[in-house]
Design a protein around this motif. Structure first.
Motif, PDB file in Angstrom:
ATOM      1  N   GLU A 192       0.788  -1.191  -0.141  1.00 32.41           N
ATOM      2  CA  GLU A 192       0.025   0.025  -0.072  1.00 32.41           C
ATOM      3  C   GLU A 192       0.989   1.312  -0.007  1.00 32.41           C
ATOM      4  O   GLU A 192       0.549   2.245  -0.675  1.00 32.41           O
ATOM      5  CB  GLU A 192      -0.904  -0.002   1.112  1.00 32.41           C
ATOM      6  N   ALA A 193       1.880   1.343   0.780  1.00 27.16           N
ATOM      7  CA  ALA A 193       2.564   2.397   0.799  1.00 27.16           C
ATOM      8  C   ALA A 193       3.591   2.674  -0.544  1.00 27.16           C
ATOM      9  O   ALA A 193       3.794   3.726  -0.875  1.00 27.16           O
ATOM     10  CB  ALA A 193       3.690   2.237   2.136  1.00 27.16           C
ATOM     11  N   PHE A 194       3.930   1.546  -1.037  1.00 32.60           N
ATOM     12  CA  PHE A 194       4.633   1.478  -2.595  1.00 32.60           C
ATOM     13  C   PHE A 194       3.519   2.183  -3.456  1.00 32.60           C
ATOM     14  O   PHE A 194       4.119   3.115  -4.067  1.00 32.60           O
ATOM     15  CB  PHE A 194       5.052   0.280  -2.860  1.00 32.60           C
ATOM     16  N   ILE A 195       2.545   1.589  -3.507  1.00 37.89           N
ATOM     17  CA  ILE A 195       1.548   2.219  -4.530  1.00 37.89           C
ATOM     18  C   ILE A 195       1.170   3.634  -4.359  1.00 37.89           C
ATOM     19  O   ILE A 195       1.287   4.603  -5.269  1.00 37.89           O
ATOM     20  CB  ILE A 195      -0.117   1.341  -4.446  1.00 37.89           C
ATOM     21  N   GLU A 196       1.187   4.088  -3.097  1.00 39.24           N
ATOM     22  CA  GLU A 196       0.572   5.525  -2.778  1.00 39.24           C
ATOM     23  C   GLU A 196       1.912   6.323  -2.987  1.00 39.24           C
ATOM     24  O   GLU A 196       1.700   7.531  -3.791  1.00 39.24           O
ATOM     25  CB  GLU A 196       0.406   5.774  -1.197  1.00 39.24           C
TER      26      GLU A 196
END
Length: 188
Positions: free
Chosen positions: A119-123
């Motif tokens: 999730e952090a990577f995508i954001e």
């Protein structure tokens, strides 16, 4: 298939991050390493690679994490198109967040499905892709590094107590180990 494409870019105000967007089918990366932390996501196809003595396959949605200086190679699996995105994050950014410790971030898994990291990577990738105003110390960059720290381990960087002879012997053993693994992989 569309033409193979490997594109490196630098976000406007983020000096210590480089982005790689790749679409490959036949291209193969030879054994190499990066000075930075390399974190990526496989978007389409299978990403096959060897790292630190083990073979890996990353499938769509998997996160790949390379520590600085991790020797690895890479290629598209199943003779199909592979698309993926990588972020190369300087040690400087991570070290700034670990200023009160004598440790380095060390990824415990080379391929992970940890939803927090994903999730952090995508954001972060979306923000960087939209040319938002982001700096090395923007909240979203800090949140991403915090997720990496939260989901991984640390290694002690303090060399106190390790004499020069011990350090050199450790380095020679490390180099010999990887030279043997690389040489023997050619014959498999």
């Amino acid at each position: 298939m569309k033409k193979e494409k490997i594109v490196f870019s630098k976000p406007q105000l983020v000096d210590d991050v480089t982005i790689l967007d790749a679409r490959i089918k036949t291209f193969k990366y030879n054994l190499h390493a990066h000075n930075d932390y390399a974190i990526g996501m496989t978007l389409k196809g299978q990403q096959c690679f060897w790292c630190n003595g083990k073979d890996y396959i990353s499938r769509p949605g998997d996160i790949i994490q390379f520590n600085p200086e991790d020797p690895h190679n890479g290629y598209a699996g199943d003779n199909r198109e592979l698309t993926y995105k990588m972020m190369y994050i300087s040690r400087n950014i991570v070290d700034d967040m670990l200023i009160d410790t004598k440790s380095d971030l060390c990824f415990k898994e080379t391929v992970t499905n940890d939803p927090r990291v994903k999730e952090a990577f995508i954001e972060l990738a979306m923000e960087l892709g939209e040319n938002s105003i982001i700096t090395d110390h923007s909240d979203i960059m800090i949140e991403f590094i915090e997720k990496l720290i939260e989901c991984n381990d640390f290694t002690e960087t303090n060399l106190n107590g390790l004499n020069t002879e011990g350090f050199v012997a450790t380095a020679i053993n490390y180099i010999s180990k990887y030279r043997w693994q690389v040489r023997n992989r050619r014959y498999q």
